[in-house]
Write a protein that holds these residues in place. Structure first.
Motif, short mmCIF file in Angstrom:
data_model
loop_
_atom_site.label_atom_id
_atom_site.label_comp_id
_atom_site.label_asym_id
_atom_site.label_seq_id
_atom_site.Cartn_x
_atom_site.Cartn_y
_atom_site.Cartn_z
N GLU A 51 34.17 15.12 1.32
CA GLU A 51 33.35 14.55 0.24
C GLU A 51 33.84 15.01 -1.12
O GLU A 51 34.52 16.03 -1.23
CB GLU A 51 31.90 15.04 0.39
N SER A 52 33.37 14.29 -2.15
CA SER A 52 33.70 14.67 -3.52
C SER A 52 33.26 16.12 -3.80
O SER A 52 32.17 16.51 -3.39
CB SER A 52 32.95 13.70 -4.44
N GLY A 53 34.13 16.89 -4.42
CA GLY A 53 33.78 18.27 -4.80
C GLY A 53 34.10 19.30 -3.73
O GLY A 53 33.84 20.48 -3.92
N CYS A 54 34.69 18.89 -2.59
CA CYS A 54 34.93 19.87 -1.52
C CYS A 54 36.21 20.67 -1.75
O CYS A 54 36.52 21.58 -0.99
CB CYS A 54 34.99 19.19 -0.15
N LYS A 63 39.48 19.21 -2.53
CA LYS A 63 40.74 18.54 -2.16
C LYS A 63 41.75 18.57 -3.30
O LYS A 63 42.91 18.94 -3.11
CB LYS A 63 40.48 17.06 -1.75
N SER A 64 41.31 18.17 -4.50
CA SER A 64 42.26 18.12 -5.64
C SER A 64 42.71 19.51 -6.04
O SER A 64 43.86 19.71 -6.43
CB SER A 64 41.63 17.43 -6.85
N THR A 65 41.79 20.48 -5.95
CA THR A 65 42.17 21.86 -6.27
C THR A 65 43.25 22.33 -5.30
O THR A 65 44.27 22.91 -5.70
CB THR A 65 40.93 22.78 -6.20
N MET A 66 43.05 22.06 -4.01
CA MET A 66 44.03 22.45 -2.99
C MET A 66 45.36 21.74 -3.27
O MET A 66 46.43 22.35 -3.20
CB MET A 66 43.48 22.09 -1.61
N1 LIG Z 1 38.31 22.70 -14.29
C1 LIG Z 1 37.25 23.04 -13.54
N2 LIG Z 1 36.38 23.98 -13.96
C2 LIG Z 1 35.31 24.36 -13.22
N3 LIG Z 1 35.04 23.85 -12.00
C3 LIG Z 1 35.86 22.91 -11.52
C4 LIG Z 1 37.01 22.44 -12.27
N4 LIG Z 1 37.63 21.48 -11.52
C5 LIG Z 1 36.91 21.36 -10.38
N5 LIG Z 1 35.86 22.22 -10.38
C6 LIG Z 1 34.86 22.41 -9.29
O1 LIG Z 1 35.58 22.85 -8.14
C7 LIG Z 1 35.06 22.21 -6.96
C8 LIG Z 1 36.18 21.44 -6.25
O2 LIG Z 1 36.61 20.34 -7.06
P1 LIG Z 1 37.80 19.35 -6.63
O3 LIG Z 1 38.06 18.43 -7.79
O4 LIG Z 1 38.93 20.13 -6.11
O5 LIG Z 1 37.12 18.54 -5.42
P2 LIG Z 1 37.58 17.15 -4.76
O6 LIG Z 1 37.26 17.30 -3.31
O7 LIG Z 1 38.98 16.84 -5.11
O8 LIG Z 1 36.60 16.10 -5.42
P3 LIG Z 1 36.91 14.55 -5.80
O9 LIG Z 1 37.03 13.84 -4.49
O10 LIG Z 1 35.66 14.18 -6.56
O11 LIG Z 1 38.16 14.53 -6.63
C9 LIG Z 1 33.92 21.32 -7.43
O12 LIG Z 1 32.72 22.04 -7.27
C10 LIG Z 1 34.20 21.10 -8.90
O13 LIG Z 1 33.01 20.89 -9.63
#
Ligand SMILES: Nc1ncnc2c1ncn2[C@@H]1O[C@H](COP(=O)(O)OP(=O)(O)OP(=O)(O)O)[C@@H](O)[C@H]1O
Length: 334
Positions: free
Chosen positions: A41-44, A46-49
């Protein structure tokens, strides 16, 4: 054969006084010749990894532990200075959002030359353009695109240009972060076909493809990893994961989407009750426990072990759940 191994990746964002614990001991293996899908799901996280795995972490991300083993290199992910030599050539990112990835003031051919020259300073411009034209052609883009500025291209064309540029140096590992989410169906099909072809032809040795679209992964990926609240909760061959998800979160995720598999047609879709946890505090137990209908007392307080199941023929699969740990004697606790 394993192409890349990510182990023990833990990272948080520093935002004022708060810390967002975005990744918690994430591990993944990418095999040579395969596409590993990552879904959640969004926020899990994925993009950070994806940003860490592609050696492009953002400035506010603090990586506190993690190693990437690839091509004989053991990259310490806490030390950005050691990343540079591998970025673009060994590992490359195919980013989300084509517009941000392209320099609006430069022609496609000039951007392509910069990318190739970063790997080989002596490369001639004519050779850069020849190689780029061939990659553009594979994406059904005409040679005139070399002379175009990004704003002169349609959205679908721009995403294909970004794909061509990200793969120009034939990286061993390509990390694709939701590259298809903004595309129409035919552009999405072209992109997926190209990624498959790049792997089949050995131009890219392996791909990590990140998406929230399980249906797409069921067609594209060899294996799928499911992420929840900054952790990988299950990883398995794509077919097994779609047919018989083991972790309660994977089960809930699969029940909430339509996957084009025999037996799933006509199934009623169920939403996942509750919401993901607040990541501002580290989570002691299983992050899915508050939403899990099978949760036991210990799930809230003790981190579940990683369970590795080896099944002949389909390869290994693993998940991280106390219920499975206590009910399956055959499981090997890793
Ligand atoms: N620059 C930032 N500063 C603070 N928190 C962040 C930052 N970028 C992401 N987060 C938080 O880190 C967590 C993981 O975010 P991430 O973007 O990696 O998730 P995601 O699974 O890729 O979501 P999406 O599918 O919406 O892109 C989330 O709780 C998000 O709010």
């Amino acid at each position: 054969m394993t192409l890349a191994s990510l182990t023990g990746l833990t990272a948080h964002y520093a935002a004022g006084d708060a810390e967002f614990h975005a990744l918690d001991d994430v591990g993944l293996d990418v095999r040579s010749g395969q596409i590993l899908g990552v879904v959640g799901e969004s926020g899990c996280g994925k993009s950070t990894m994806a940003s860490v795995l592609s050696l492009n972490p953002g400035p506010s991300l603090r990586v506190t532990s993690g190693t990437l083993a690839i091509g004989g290199n053991d990259v310490d992910l806490t030390d950005p200075a050691s990343h540079r030599p591998l970025r673009g050539g060994t590992v490359a990112l195919l980013p989300q959002g084509a517009l941000n990835a392209l320099n609006p003031t430069r022609r496609v051919g000039a951007m392509a030359h910069d990318i190739l020259a970063a790997g080989d300073r002596r490369i001639k411009r004519s050779e850069s353009l020849r190689r780029t034209a061939a990659r553009l052609e594979a994406l059904e883009l005409p040679p005139r695109v070399l002379r175009a500025y990004p704003h002169q291209l349609s959205g679908g064309m721009r995403q294909r240009v970004v794909t061509a540029l990200a793969t120009l140096r034939n990286p061993r590992l390509l990390v694709a972060d939701e590259p298809s989410s903004a595309l129409d169906v035919s552009s999405q099909r072209l992109l997926v076909d190209l990624l498959r072809r790049l792997v089949a032809d050995g131009l890219v040795e392996g791909i990590v493809f990140i998406t929230h679209d399980v249906a797409l992964l069921s067609e594209l990926a060899d294996r799928i990893a499911v992420m929840y609240a900054g952790r990988v909760v299950e990883e398995a061959p794509a077919r097994d994961l779609v047919a018989s998800p083991r972790h309660p979160y994977s089960q809930a995720l699969l029940a909430s989407v339509l996957v084009p598999e025999a037996g799933t047609r006509g199934r009623r879709l169920a939403g996942i009750p509750g919401s993901p946890p607040d990541l501002r505090a580290p989570i002691a137990g299983c992050p899915f426990a508050p939403r899990c209908e099978h949760a036991m007392d210990k799930c809230a307080v003790e981190r579940p072990p990683r369970l590795v199941h080896v099944s002949p023929g389909t390869g290994s699969r693993d998940d991280s759940c106390w219920r499975t740990a206590e009910t399956e004697e055959a499981a090997h606790v890793g």
